[in-house]
Design a protein around this motif. Sequence first.
Motif, PDB file in Angstrom:
ATOM      1  N   PRO A   1     -24.960 -42.470 -16.680  1.00  0.00           N
ATOM      2  CA  PRO A   1     -26.386 -42.794 -16.842  1.00  0.00           C
ATOM      3  C   PRO A   1     -26.766 -43.155 -18.277  1.00  0.00           C
ATOM      4  CG  PRO A   1     -26.118 -40.719 -15.651  1.00  0.00           C
ATOM      5  CD  PRO A   1     -24.772 -41.159 -16.077  1.00  0.00           C
ATOM      6  N   GLU A   2     -26.126 -42.521 -19.260  1.00  0.00           N
ATOM      7  CA  GLU A   2     -26.461 -42.816 -20.654  1.00  0.00           C
ATOM      8  C   GLU A   2     -26.112 -44.264 -21.005  1.00  0.00           C
ATOM      9  OE1 GLU A   2     -24.173 -40.297 -19.960  1.00  0.00           O
ATOM     10  OE2 GLU A   2     -25.594 -38.645 -19.936  1.00  0.00           O
ATOM     11  N   ILE A   3     -24.975 -44.743 -20.490  1.00  0.00           N
ATOM     12  CA  ILE A   3     -24.551 -46.108 -20.772  1.00  0.00           C
ATOM     13  C   ILE A   3     -25.483 -47.096 -20.085  1.00  0.00           C
ATOM     14  CG2 ILE A   3     -22.652 -47.758 -20.511  1.00  0.00           C
ATOM     15  CD1 ILE A   3     -22.059 -45.532 -22.501  1.00  0.00           C
ATOM     16  N   ARG A   4     -25.871 -46.797 -18.826  1.00  0.00           N
ATOM     17  CA  ARG A   4     -26.800 -47.687 -18.115  1.00  0.00           C
ATOM     18  C   ARG A   4     -28.144 -47.743 -18.819  1.00  0.00           C
ATOM     19  NH1 ARG A   4     -24.787 -45.063 -13.245  1.00  0.00           N
ATOM     20  NH2 ARG A   4     -26.745 -43.911 -13.183  1.00  0.00           N
ATOM     21  N   ASP A   5     -28.629 -46.590 -19.261  1.00  0.00           N
ATOM     22  CA  ASP A   5     -29.916 -46.569 -19.971  1.00  0.00           C
ATOM     23  C   ASP A   5     -29.848 -47.354 -21.267  1.00  0.00           C
ATOM     24  OD1 ASP A   5     -30.908 -44.998 -17.951  1.00  0.00           O
ATOM     25  OD2 ASP A   5     -30.744 -43.102 -19.085  1.00  0.00           O
ATOM     26  N   LEU A   6     -28.763 -47.197 -22.005  1.00  0.00           N
ATOM     27  CA  LEU A   6     -28.609 -47.918 -23.267  1.00  0.00           C
ATOM     28  C   LEU A   6     -28.525 -49.423 -23.030  1.00  0.00           C
ATOM     29  CD1 LEU A   6     -28.221 -47.773 -26.325  1.00  0.00           C
ATOM     30  CD2 LEU A   6     -25.770 -47.578 -25.911  1.00  0.00           C
ATOM     31  N   ALA A   7     -27.784 -49.845 -22.014  1.00  0.00           N
ATOM     32  CA  ALA A   7     -27.677 -51.273 -21.716  1.00  0.00           C
ATOM     33  C   ALA A   7     -29.027 -51.834 -21.288  1.00  0.00           C
ATOM     34  CB  ALA A   7     -26.629 -51.498 -20.637  1.00  0.00           C
ATOM     35  N   GLU A   8     -29.762 -51.097 -20.483  1.00  0.00           N
ATOM     36  CA  GLU A   8     -31.095 -51.547 -20.053  1.00  0.00           C
ATOM     37  C   GLU A   8     -32.047 -51.639 -21.248  1.00  0.00           C
ATOM     38  OE1 GLU A   8     -33.727 -53.071 -17.468  1.00  0.00           O
ATOM     39  OE2 GLU A   8     -31.654 -52.552 -17.007  1.00  0.00           O
TER      40      GLU A   8
END
Length: 125
Positions: free
Chosen positions: A97-104
């Motif tokens: 989730p941290e990677i998805r949030d950062l990419a978004e």
Amino acid sequence: MLVVVAAVACLGLAWWQWSRFESSSGSGQNLGYALQWPAFGVMFIYAYRRFVVLESDPDEVAKLSPRTQGATEIPADLLPPRPGTAARVTADDDSPPEIRDLAEYNRYLSELASSEPGPAQQENP
């Protein structure tokens, strides 16, 4: 004169370490130092000689020039290309989730940067 003092000091330290090695409390470390100190003395003499040659012989200085060594630029394709804008992350992505949030968030910032006019493009009131 300073080079001679440094070389003699290195030989004196080598002798001192050798005598420590031969004593009852000596160790292999003392032997190692006894062998290293003469090398340091030789280094002082070599460096002094090299500096004198470089100061007096312009041909030696020219040999050290990067142009004569064949130095070249780093090829442009050596490094991987820089990443562009962040790819849109989908809900079925297996990333944490941290990677998805950062990419978004990065995608959102890139959209903002492309849609807002810069300071030079803004109109004065």
